[in-house]
Design a protein around this motif. Structure first.
Motif, short mmCIF file in Angstrom:
data_model
loop_
_atom_site.label_atom_id
_atom_site.label_comp_id
_atom_site.label_asym_id
_atom_site.label_seq_id
_atom_site.Cartn_x
_atom_site.Cartn_y
_atom_site.Cartn_z
N UNK A 21 7.18 -1.17 11.11
CA UNK A 21 6.70 -1.61 9.81
C UNK A 21 5.18 -1.50 9.79
N UNK A 22 4.67 -1.05 8.68
CA UNK A 22 3.22 -0.99 8.51
C UNK A 22 2.75 -2.36 8.06
N UNK A 23 1.77 -2.85 8.74
CA UNK A 23 1.21 -4.15 8.41
C UNK A 23 0.58 -4.08 7.01
N UNK A 24 0.87 -5.06 6.17
CA UNK A 24 0.37 -5.08 4.79
C UNK A 24 -1.15 -5.11 4.72
N UNK A 25 -1.76 -5.82 5.63
CA UNK A 25 -3.22 -5.91 5.64
C UNK A 25 -3.85 -4.56 5.94
N UNK A 26 -3.26 -3.84 6.90
CA UNK A 26 -3.78 -2.51 7.25
C UNK A 26 -3.61 -1.55 6.08
N UNK A 27 -2.47 -1.64 5.39
CA UNK A 27 -2.22 -0.78 4.24
C UNK A 27 -3.25 -1.03 3.14
N UNK A 28 -3.49 -2.28 2.80
CA UNK A 28 -4.45 -2.59 1.74
C UNK A 28 -5.87 -2.21 2.13
N UNK A 29 -6.24 -2.41 3.39
CA UNK A 29 -7.57 -1.99 3.83
C UNK A 29 -7.72 -0.48 3.78
N UNK A 30 -6.68 0.23 4.14
CA UNK A 30 -6.71 1.70 4.06
C UNK A 30 -6.84 2.19 2.63
N UNK A 31 -6.09 1.57 1.71
CA UNK A 31 -6.19 1.93 0.30
C UNK A 31 -7.58 1.62 -0.26
N UNK A 32 -8.13 0.48 0.12
CA UNK A 32 -9.47 0.12 -0.35
C UNK A 32 -10.51 1.09 0.19
N UNK A 33 -10.39 1.48 1.45
CA UNK A 33 -11.33 2.44 2.04
C UNK A 33 -11.21 3.80 1.36
N UNK A 34 -9.98 4.22 1.06
CA UNK A 34 -9.79 5.50 0.39
C UNK A 34 -10.39 5.47 -1.01
N UNK A 35 -10.20 4.40 -1.72
CA UNK A 35 -10.76 4.26 -3.06
C UNK A 35 -12.29 4.25 -3.02
#
Length: 61
Positions: A5-19
């Protein structure tokens, strides 16, 4: 096969960094285009009162 499972925190941080990266690159592109482009001279009315033509506020060429 085990699924991870992908950790939700890591996913949101990755999306924020990409944005953030996308916004920075878009602004850098706008600055590059604004500095690198120079509009050509276009025909315009030299004196006031010519019908149907726009007059430049301050002619550069």
């Amino acid at each position: 096969m085990a699924r991870r499972r992908i950790n939700g925190k890591v996913l949101w941080l990755g999306l924020a960094a990409a944005l953030a990266a996308l916004l920075i690159l878009a602004n850098a592109h706008l600055v590059y285009v604004a500095i690198g482009s120079q509009p050509e001279c276009v025909p315009h009315a030299k004196s006031a009162g010519e019908a149907g033509k726009f007059r430049a506020a301050r002619a550069v060429c």
